[in-house]
Design a protein around this motif. Structure first.
Motif, PDB file in Angstrom:
ATOM      1  N   SER A 154      12.407  46.996   9.548  1.00 13.70           N
ATOM      2  CA  SER A 154      12.706  47.638   8.262  1.00 13.70           C
ATOM      3  C   SER A 154      14.047  48.367   8.225  1.00 13.70           C
ATOM      4  CB  SER A 154      11.581  48.602   7.881  1.00 13.70           C
ATOM      5  OG  SER A 154      11.482  49.639   8.844  1.00 13.70           O
ATOM      6  N   GLY A 155      14.621  48.712   9.371  1.00 13.30           N
ATOM      7  CA  GLY A 155      15.893  49.426   9.378  1.00 13.30           C
ATOM      8  C   GLY A 155      17.091  48.602   9.801  1.00 13.30           C
ATOM      9  N   ARG A 156      16.878  47.334  10.127  1.00 12.11           N
ATOM     10  CA  ARG A 156      17.943  46.499  10.675  1.00 12.11           C
ATOM     11  C   ARG A 156      19.174  46.436   9.765  1.00 12.11           C
ATOM     12  NH1 ARG A 156      19.971  41.137  10.842  1.00 12.11           N
ATOM     13  NH2 ARG A 156      20.429  40.473  12.965  1.00 12.11           N
ATOM     14  N   ALA A 157      18.984  46.294   8.480  1.00  9.53           N
ATOM     15  CA  ALA A 157      20.107  46.135   7.552  1.00  9.53           C
ATOM     16  C   ALA A 157      20.989  47.375   7.478  1.00  9.53           C
ATOM     17  CB  ALA A 157      19.589  45.779   6.163  1.00  9.53           C
ATOM     18  N   TRP A 158      20.486  48.524   7.907  1.00  4.22           N
ATOM     19  CA  TRP A 158      21.241  49.783   7.868  1.00  4.22           C
ATOM     20  C   TRP A 158      21.783  50.182   9.239  1.00  4.22           C
ATOM     21  CZ3 TRP A 158      22.419  51.331   3.211  1.00  4.22           C
ATOM     22  CH2 TRP A 158      21.617  50.923   2.152  1.00  4.22           C
ATOM     23  N   ARG A 159      21.490  49.414  10.258  1.00  6.12           N
ATOM     24  CA  ARG A 159      21.822  49.778  11.633  1.00  6.12           C
ATOM     25  C   ARG A 159      23.240  49.362  12.000  1.00  6.12           C
ATOM     26  NH1 ARG A 159      17.621  47.290  14.307  1.00  6.12           N
ATOM     27  NH2 ARG A 159      16.359  48.996  13.524  1.00  6.12           N
ATOM     28  N   GLN A 160      23.891  50.194  12.811  1.00  9.49           N
ATOM     29  CA  GLN A 160      25.179  49.839  13.400  1.00  9.49           C
ATOM     30  C   GLN A 160      25.116  50.210  14.869  1.00  9.49           C
ATOM     31  OE1 GLN A 160      28.925  51.806  12.179  1.00  9.49           O
ATOM     32  NE2 GLN A 160      29.724  49.739  11.995  1.00  9.49           N
ATOM     33  N   LEU A 161      25.405  49.231  15.725  1.00  7.99           N
ATOM     34  CA  LEU A 161      25.320  49.419  17.167  1.00  7.99           C
ATOM     35  C   LEU A 161      26.593  48.907  17.827  1.00  7.99           C
ATOM     36  CD1 LEU A 161      21.832  47.733  17.506  1.00  7.99           C
ATOM     37  CD2 LEU A 161      22.243  50.186  17.455  1.00  7.99           C
ATOM     38  N   ALA A 162      26.978  49.538  18.914  1.00  6.98           N
ATOM     39  CA  ALA A 162      28.103  49.064  19.718  1.00  6.98           C
ATOM     40  C   ALA A 162      27.796  49.374  21.173  1.00  6.98           C
ATOM     41  CB  ALA A 162      29.399  49.751  19.298  1.00  6.98           C
ATOM     42  N   ALA A 163      28.144  48.447  22.065  1.00  9.08           N
ATOM     43  CA  ALA A 163      27.875  48.636  23.489  1.00  9.08           C
ATOM     44  C   ALA A 163      28.966  47.979  24.319  1.00  9.08           C
ATOM     45  CB  ALA A 163      26.520  48.034  23.853  1.00  9.08           C
ATOM     46  N   ILE A 164      29.258  48.584  25.459  1.00 11.96           N
ATOM     47  CA  ILE A 164      30.207  48.027  26.424  1.00 11.96           C
ATOM     48  C   ILE A 164      29.460  47.849  27.732  1.00 11.96           C
ATOM     49  CG2 ILE A 164      32.316  48.406  27.737  1.00 11.96           C
ATOM     50  CD1 ILE A 164      33.378  50.047  25.427  1.00 11.96           C
ATOM     51  N   GLY A 165      29.583  46.675  28.334  1.00  9.04           N
ATOM     52  CA  GLY A 165      28.956  46.389  29.612  1.00  9.04           C
ATOM     53  C   GLY A 165      29.755  46.955  30.772  1.00  9.04           C
ATOM     54  N   THR A 166      29.187  46.874  31.943  1.00  8.37           N
ATOM     55  CA  THR A 166      29.828  47.424  33.142  1.00  8.37           C
ATOM     56  C   THR A 166      31.117  46.693  33.511  1.00  8.37           C
ATOM     57  OG1 THR A 166      28.444  46.033  34.561  1.00  8.37           O
ATOM     58  CG2 THR A 166      27.655  48.275  34.095  1.00  8.37           C
ATOM     59  N   GLU A 167      31.300  45.480  33.026  1.00  4.00           N
ATOM     60  CA  GLU A 167      32.519  44.719  33.286  1.00  4.00           C
ATOM     61  C   GLU A 167      33.560  44.882  32.175  1.00  4.00           C
ATOM     62  OE1 GLU A 167      33.037  43.047  36.188  1.00  4.00           O
ATOM     63  OE2 GLU A 167      31.114  43.916  36.794  1.00  4.00           O
ATOM     64  N   GLY A 168      33.268  45.728  31.174  1.00  2.58           N
ATOM     65  CA  GLY A 168      34.212  45.973  30.092  1.00  2.58           C
ATOM     66  C   GLY A 168      34.055  45.060  28.893  1.00  2.58           C
ATOM     67  N   ASP A 169      33.076  44.149  28.951  1.00  2.00           N
ATOM     68  CA  ASP A 169      32.829  43.280  27.804  1.00  2.00           C
ATOM     69  C   ASP A 169      32.019  44.042  26.767  1.00  2.00           C
ATOM     70  OD1 ASP A 169      30.817  43.312  29.758  1.00  2.00           O
ATOM     71  OD2 ASP A 169      29.883  41.507  28.979  1.00  2.00           O
ATOM     72  N   GLY A 170      32.247  43.780  25.509  1.00  2.89           N
ATOM     73  CA  GLY A 170      31.572  44.540  24.469  1.00  2.89           C
ATOM     74  C   GLY A 170      31.056  43.684  23.346  1.00  2.89           C
ATOM     75  N   ALA A 171      30.177  44.283  22.586  1.00  3.28           N
ATOM     76  CA  ALA A 171      29.624  43.622  21.409  1.00  3.28           C
ATOM     77  C   ALA A 171      29.238  44.691  20.398  1.00  3.28           C
ATOM     78  CB  ALA A 171      28.412  42.789  21.775  1.00  3.28           C
ATOM     79  N   ALA A 172      29.199  44.306  19.136  1.00  8.21           N
ATOM     80  CA  ALA A 172      28.818  45.244  18.081  1.00  8.21           C
ATOM     81  C   ALA A 172      28.012  44.500  17.023  1.00  8.21           C
ATOM     82  CB  ALA A 172      30.051  45.876  17.454  1.00  8.21           C
TER      83      ALA A 172
END
Length: 92
Positions: free
Chosen positions: A8-26
């Motif tokens: 129910s909250g997915r459309a309002w969510r914003q996430l960002a993460a960086i892995g231990t090797e410096g790779d990231g996704a959002a």
């Protein structure tokens, strides 16, 4: 993948993460406020909503990369660059 699954909250969510090797996704849900988006580069992710446009993300990333020294100093430089590129309430 579990944190971006449909709920129910997915459309309002914003996430960002960086892995231990410096790779990231959002991820930014479709119902976030205009303008919203993200940029990922090695070792850094820039994400936001309620922005004046993509120029703000570009400025934040450039400000972070241009500043040398401790991480907090780089973060403050990035935020200042973003504010200059698109202050709250400005048009894109």
């Amino acid at each position: 993948a579990d944190i971006t699954q449909a709920d129910s909250g997915r459309a309002w969510r914003q996430l960002a993460a960086i892995g231990t090797e410096g790779d990231g996704a959002a991820f930014t849900g479709a119902s976030n406020t205009p303008w919203h988006g993200s940029l990922a580069a090695p070792g850094v992710i820039v994400a936001g909503n309620m922005l004046a446009g993509p120029k703000v993300l570009d400025a934040i990333l450039s400000g972070f990369r241009a500043k040398q020294g401790p991480w907090p100093d780089r973060l403050l430089a990035a935020l200042a660059a973003g504010q200059t590129a698109g202050p709250a309430g400005s048009d894109s």
